[in-house]
Design a protein around this motif. Sequence first.
Motif, PDB file in Angstrom:
ATOM      1  N   ASN A  36       0.976  -1.637   0.245  1.00  0.00           N
ATOM      2  CA  ASN A  36      -0.081  -0.005  -0.443  1.00  0.00           C
ATOM      3  C   ASN A  36       0.296   1.045   0.367  1.00  0.00           C
ATOM      4  O   ASN A  36       2.080   1.518   0.211  1.00  0.00           O
ATOM      5  CB  ASN A  36      -0.993  -0.026   1.099  1.00  0.00           C
ATOM      6  N   GLU A  37       0.390   2.281  -0.496  1.00  0.00           N
ATOM      7  CA  GLU A  37       0.668   3.838  -0.490  1.00  0.00           C
ATOM      8  C   GLU A  37       0.324   4.582   1.041  1.00  0.00           C
ATOM      9  O   GLU A  37      -0.713   3.628   1.471  1.00  0.00           O
ATOM     10  CB  GLU A  37      -0.035   4.319  -1.616  1.00  0.00           C
ATOM     11  N   ALA A  39      -2.199   6.089   3.338  1.00  0.00           N
ATOM     12  CA  ALA A  39      -3.167   6.207   3.186  1.00  0.00           C
ATOM     13  C   ALA A  39      -3.375   7.825   2.896  1.00  0.00           C
ATOM     14  O   ALA A  39      -2.461   8.638   3.901  1.00  0.00           O
ATOM     15  CB  ALA A  39      -4.386   5.704   4.203  1.00  0.00           C
ATOM     16  N   THR A  41      -6.870   9.836   2.086  1.00  0.00           N
ATOM     17  CA  THR A  41      -8.338   9.777   3.100  1.00  0.00           C
ATOM     18  C   THR A  41      -8.601   8.610   3.840  1.00  0.00           C
ATOM     19  O   THR A  41      -7.768   8.347   3.949  1.00  0.00           O
ATOM     20  CB  THR A  41      -9.606   9.790   1.394  1.00  0.00           C
ATOM     21  N   GLU A  43     -11.416   7.489   4.152  1.00  0.00           N
ATOM     22  CA  GLU A  43     -11.613   6.410   2.731  1.00  0.00           C
ATOM     23  C   GLU A  43     -10.603   5.403   2.641  1.00  0.00           C
ATOM     24  O   GLU A  43     -11.048   4.182   2.932  1.00  0.00           O
ATOM     25  CB  GLU A  43     -12.353   6.762   1.134  1.00  0.00           C
ATOM     26  N   ASP A  44      -9.693   5.523   2.102  1.00  0.00           N
ATOM     27  CA  ASP A  44      -8.609   5.180   2.245  1.00  0.00           C
ATOM     28  C   ASP A  44      -8.202   4.080   3.524  1.00  0.00           C
ATOM     29  O   ASP A  44      -8.254   3.189   3.624  1.00  0.00           O
ATOM     30  CB  ASP A  44      -7.196   5.883   1.537  1.00  0.00           C
ATOM     31  N   GLN A  47     -10.498   1.401   4.570  1.00  0.00           N
ATOM     32  CA  GLN A  47     -10.652   0.360   3.378  1.00  0.00           C
ATOM     33  C   GLN A  47      -9.427  -0.596   3.314  1.00  0.00           C
ATOM     34  O   GLN A  47      -9.924  -1.659   4.548  1.00  0.00           O
ATOM     35  CB  GLN A  47     -10.457   0.321   1.733  1.00  0.00           C
ATOM     36  N   ILE A  48      -8.411   0.133   4.037  1.00  0.00           N
ATOM     37  CA  ILE A  48      -7.405  -0.920   4.083  1.00  0.00           C
ATOM     38  C   ILE A  48      -7.733  -1.253   6.250  1.00  0.00           C
ATOM     39  O   ILE A  48      -6.859  -2.666   5.915  1.00  0.00           O
ATOM     40  CB  ILE A  48      -6.264   0.495   4.865  1.00  0.00           C
TER      41      ILE A  48
END
Length: 127
Positions: A36-37, A39, A41, A43-44, A47-48
């Motif tokens: 992953n990059e 996060a 946001t 929302e990111d 999800q993560i």
Amino acid sequence: MKFYVASSFNNIDQVRYISEKLKSLDHIHTYDWTQNERAATLEDLKQIGQLEKDAVAEADFVVVILPGGKGSHIELGIAIGLNKKIILYSPDQSIYNFTTTSTFYHLPEVEKFIGTLDELVDNLVTM
């Protein structure tokens, strides 16, 4: 066996090393958060967080590499709550430093391991 490795972004190389060694021995990595990059946001983050929570739940064992960040400590808590096999790895004796350790590191269900990464892998494959 299925595994998950929790740690901080500062330990990405160690997480990847352990993960690659275990996968080469036919273990299944439930989720590789190192791909992953960071996060960007909320929302990111959501999800993560869901992916990591599900990965801990799916794993047969969870390795926590210290020093960890806030996320890895939450993953440790999830693993404890789900009665997962937990291996807490520290490269040195700092895990026993009373002023910096965590109460949860010393629960009976948390197996502490101190040594090299290769020694950790050897320990994991003989569980």
